[in-house]
Design a protein around this motif. Structure first.
Motif, PDB file in Angstrom:
ATOM      1  N   GLY A 158      12.206   7.500   2.182  1.00  0.00           N
ATOM      2  CA  GLY A 158      10.828   7.846   1.839  1.00  0.00           C
ATOM      3  C   GLY A 158       9.839   7.142   2.751  1.00  0.00           C
ATOM      4  O   GLY A 158      10.224   6.443   3.703  1.00  0.00           O
ATOM      5  N   GLU A 159       8.557   7.303   2.475  1.00  0.00           N
ATOM      6  CA  GLU A 159       7.516   6.727   3.323  1.00  0.00           C
ATOM      7  C   GLU A 159       7.605   5.206   3.370  1.00  0.00           C
ATOM      8  O   GLU A 159       7.345   4.589   4.400  1.00  0.00           O
ATOM      9  CB  GLU A 159       6.137   7.166   2.821  1.00  0.00           C
ATOM     10  CG  GLU A 159       4.993   6.827   3.755  1.00  0.00           C
ATOM     11  CD  GLU A 159       5.045   7.609   5.070  1.00  0.00           C
ATOM     12  OE1 GLU A 159       4.312   7.241   6.007  1.00  0.00           O
ATOM     13  OE2 GLU A 159       5.820   8.597   5.152  1.00  0.00           O
ATOM     14  N   PHE A 160       7.999   4.587   2.253  1.00  0.00           N
ATOM     15  CA  PHE A 160       8.118   3.139   2.222  1.00  0.00           C
ATOM     16  C   PHE A 160       9.135   2.657   3.262  1.00  0.00           C
ATOM     17  O   PHE A 160       8.873   1.721   4.020  1.00  0.00           O
ATOM     18  CB  PHE A 160       8.536   2.676   0.823  1.00  0.00           C
ATOM     19  CG  PHE A 160       8.584   1.181   0.662  1.00  0.00           C
ATOM     20  CD1 PHE A 160       7.452   0.467   0.306  1.00  0.00           C
ATOM     21  CD2 PHE A 160       9.766   0.483   0.880  1.00  0.00           C
ATOM     22  CE1 PHE A 160       7.492  -0.919   0.162  1.00  0.00           C
ATOM     23  CE2 PHE A 160       9.819  -0.892   0.746  1.00  0.00           C
ATOM     24  CZ  PHE A 160       8.682  -1.591   0.383  1.00  0.00           C
ATOM     25  N   GLN A 212       0.815  -1.221   0.000  1.00  0.00           N
ATOM     26  CA  GLN A 212       0.000   0.000   0.000  1.00  0.00           C
ATOM     27  C   GLN A 212       0.846   1.269   0.000  1.00  0.00           C
ATOM     28  O   GLN A 212       0.345   2.348  -0.296  1.00  0.00           O
ATOM     29  CB  GLN A 212      -0.928   0.001   1.213  1.00  0.00           C
ATOM     30  CG  GLN A 212      -0.196   0.005   2.554  1.00  0.00           C
ATOM     31  CD  GLN A 212      -1.134  -0.089   3.739  1.00  0.00           C
ATOM     32  OE1 GLN A 212      -2.098   0.681   3.852  1.00  0.00           O
ATOM     33  NE2 GLN A 212      -0.858  -1.050   4.642  1.00  0.00           N
ATOM     34  N   PHE A 213       2.165   1.115   0.287  1.00  0.00           N
ATOM     35  CA  PHE A 213       3.049   2.284   0.338  1.00  0.00           C
ATOM     36  C   PHE A 213       4.016   2.343  -0.847  1.00  0.00           C
ATOM     37  O   PHE A 213       4.930   3.150  -0.845  1.00  0.00           O
ATOM     38  CB  PHE A 213       3.850   2.276   1.640  1.00  0.00           C
ATOM     39  CG  PHE A 213       2.999   2.114   2.866  1.00  0.00           C
ATOM     40  CD1 PHE A 213       2.096   3.111   3.235  1.00  0.00           C
ATOM     41  CD2 PHE A 213       3.066   0.959   3.640  1.00  0.00           C
ATOM     42  CE1 PHE A 213       1.299   2.965   4.358  1.00  0.00           C
ATOM     43  CE2 PHE A 213       2.271   0.805   4.759  1.00  0.00           C
ATOM     44  CZ  PHE A 213       1.383   1.803   5.113  1.00  0.00           C
ATOM     45  N   HIS A 214       3.810   1.491  -1.843  1.00  0.00           N
ATOM     46  CA  HIS A 214       4.721   1.439  -2.985  1.00  0.00           C
ATOM     47  C   HIS A 214       3.964   1.760  -4.273  1.00  0.00           C
ATOM     48  O   HIS A 214       2.895   1.198  -4.527  1.00  0.00           O
ATOM     49  CB  HIS A 214       5.356   0.048  -3.093  1.00  0.00           C
ATOM     50  CG  HIS A 214       6.617   0.037  -3.904  1.00  0.00           C
ATOM     51  ND1 HIS A 214       6.605   0.184  -5.274  1.00  0.00           N
ATOM     52  CD2 HIS A 214       7.917  -0.095  -3.553  1.00  0.00           C
ATOM     53  CE1 HIS A 214       7.844   0.134  -5.734  1.00  0.00           C
ATOM     54  NE2 HIS A 214       8.663  -0.028  -4.699  1.00  0.00           N
ATOM     55  N   ALA A 233      10.461   0.850  14.579  1.00  0.00           N
ATOM     56  CA  ALA A 233       9.880   2.160  14.909  1.00  0.00           C
ATOM     57  C   ALA A 233       8.408   2.244  14.535  1.00  0.00           C
ATOM     58  O   ALA A 233       7.725   3.163  14.979  1.00  0.00           O
ATOM     59  CB  ALA A 233      10.654   3.274  14.197  1.00  0.00           C
ATOM     60  N   ASN A 234       7.915   1.308  13.731  1.00  0.00           N
ATOM     61  CA  ASN A 234       6.525   1.331  13.287  1.00  0.00           C
ATOM     62  C   ASN A 234       5.805   0.106  13.845  1.00  0.00           C
ATOM     63  O   ASN A 234       5.983  -1.010  13.345  1.00  0.00           O
ATOM     64  CB  ASN A 234       6.464   1.325  11.759  1.00  0.00           C
ATOM     65  CG  ASN A 234       5.028   1.227  11.244  1.00  0.00           C
ATOM     66  OD1 ASN A 234       4.077   1.538  11.966  1.00  0.00           O
ATOM     67  ND2 ASN A 234       4.889   0.798  10.001  1.00  0.00           N
ATOM     68  N   PRO A 235       4.961   0.270  14.869  1.00  0.00           N
ATOM     69  CA  PRO A 235       4.282  -0.877  15.481  1.00  0.00           C
ATOM     70  C   PRO A 235       3.353  -1.613  14.526  1.00  0.00           C
ATOM     71  O   PRO A 235       3.005  -2.773  14.779  1.00  0.00           O
ATOM     72  CB  PRO A 235       3.486  -0.234  16.633  1.00  0.00           C
ATOM     73  CG  PRO A 235       4.173   1.068  16.912  1.00  0.00           C
ATOM     74  CD  PRO A 235       4.676   1.534  15.586  1.00  0.00           C
ATOM     75  N   SER A 294      -1.859   5.654  -6.131  1.00  0.00           N
ATOM     76  CA  SER A 294      -2.207   6.927  -5.490  1.00  0.00           C
ATOM     77  C   SER A 294      -1.058   7.506  -4.672  1.00  0.00           C
ATOM     78  O   SER A 294      -1.155   8.641  -4.205  1.00  0.00           O
ATOM     79  CB  SER A 294      -3.429   6.740  -4.595  1.00  0.00           C
ATOM     80  OG  SER A 294      -3.147   5.863  -3.511  1.00  0.00           O
ATOM     81  N   VAL A 295       0.020   6.740  -4.470  1.00  0.00           N
ATOM     82  CA  VAL A 295       1.153   7.265  -3.700  1.00  0.00           C
ATOM     83  C   VAL A 295       2.211   7.782  -4.673  1.00  0.00           C
ATOM     84  O   VAL A 295       2.340   7.319  -5.796  1.00  0.00           O
ATOM     85  CB  VAL A 295       1.768   6.192  -2.781  1.00  0.00           C
ATOM     86  CG1 VAL A 295       0.723   5.642  -1.832  1.00  0.00           C
ATOM     87  CG2 VAL A 295       2.405   5.068  -3.578  1.00  0.00           C
ATOM     88  N   GLY A 296       2.957   8.765  -4.235  1.00  0.00           N
ATOM     89  CA  GLY A 296       3.981   9.370  -5.077  1.00  0.00           C
ATOM     90  C   GLY A 296       5.203   8.484  -5.212  1.00  0.00           C
ATOM     91  O   GLY A 296       5.497   7.655  -4.346  1.00  0.00           O
TER      92      GLY A 296
END
Length: 305
Positions: free
Chosen positions: A53-55, A35-37, A63-65, A43-45
């Motif tokens: 980046g966000e990915f 969903q982040f790629h 760091a991301n639970p 819809s993601v840049g």
């Protein structure tokens, strides 16, 4: 995956996903990360898939639970630079010899201590349950103080083989912005000379209290690549021992061969073109004292660091 040569360790490297701290990151939890790629989510840049980046932020399970993981614990909560709370991962695949699922500790609470001196005091007062030296600013020089307070703190001092291939390692920038330094760094005899100018036996005595073994910096001697067969063990020994001896005369001779000599008679060696030779060492602000003690000393000719 396509290889130019046989890759017999590929299966083991893929399996090491469950040890993401030291293992490969060839795999990601696709059901979550897609969903982040931009390849899977239009819809993601595109910048989401770049470095930092966000990915990358979403895939960091430390760091991301929300990020799934196959390790023994999964992150429950995270406060940047303050605290991380980990809980037992119910999907962890390992069991002990009696068939009980691991890990056998329900919760880990990791607190950040900015000041190493405060951390040492907390250990000596018994305020911490477990401390892993490399991540707490501790060195072998701290052992004596901790041993003296064992009865009061209830903390037991244990030493084990860290498995590292090196203590401190200096990386040369092969793409240095100065073309003269870039050419020098890419010259094997220059790197060999600097290696022969390091008195590792003295470092081993003064910093590591005669533990470990002298090395030029390698992979861990326990790495599967070095233990898979006799050839791997032979290659490891060759890497470990190459240019490892303290030999100032050999270091000077190597520098002479490539034109790194004292051209102006000031007692310092210059670049082959006669310009000043400066070797700059950058290191993180949190570098511990055992690494800082290894000053830039070269018997092959003084350098500015």
């Amino acid at each position: 995956m396509t290889f130019d040569a046989p890759g017999p360790l590929t299966a083991a490297r893929l399996a090491s996903y469950v040890n993401r701290g030291n293992g490969t990151t060839w795999m990601e939890p696709k059901h979550y990360m897609q969903q982040f790629h931009p390849r899977y989510n239009k819809s993601v840049g595109k910048d989401w898939a770049t470095a930092d980046g966000e990915f990358d932020r979403k895939r960091d399970y430390t760091a991301n639970p929300e990020c799934p993981t196959m390790t023994g614990w999964r992150l429950k909560s995270y406060r940047d630079a303050r605290q991380a709370v980990w809980e037992r991962n119910p999907y962890y695949w390992c069991a002990d010899p009696d068939g009980r699922q691991l890990p056998n500790i329900d919760t880990l609470t990791i607190a950040v201590v900015d000041d190493p001196e405060v951390g040492r005091l907390q250990i000596q007062e018994g305020s911490l349950n477990y401390v892993h030296g490399p991540f707490a600013g501790l060195t072998l020089a701290d052992i004596s103080g901790f041993k003296q307070t064992e009865n009061r703190s209830g903390v037991e001092v244990l030493l084990w083989d860290g498995g590292s291939g090196t203590g401190s390692m200096f990386y040369f920038n092969y793409d240095h912005k100065d073309p003269r330094m870039r050419a020098l760094v890419r010259e094997p005899k220059f790197r060999q000379a600097l290696s022969h100018a390091v008195d590792r036996d003295e470092v081993q005595k003064q910093v590591y209290f005669k533990t470990g073994e002298p090395t030029t910096g390698t992979m861990s001697p326990k790495a599967i690549e070095c233990q898979v067969n006799d050839e791997g063990r032979k290659v490891y020994r060759e890497w470990r021992d190459s240019y490892v001896t303290y030999d100032p005369a050999r270091a000077k001779a190597l520098l002479d061969e490539i034109g790194v000599v004292d051209k102006d008679g000031d007692g310092r060696r210059e670049m082959p073109d006669g310009s000043p030779l400066k070797i700059r060492l950058d290191y993180p602000a949190e570098t511990t004292e055992d690494h800082l003690q290894k000053k830039c000393r070269t018997a092959a000719g003084r350098a500015t660091c």
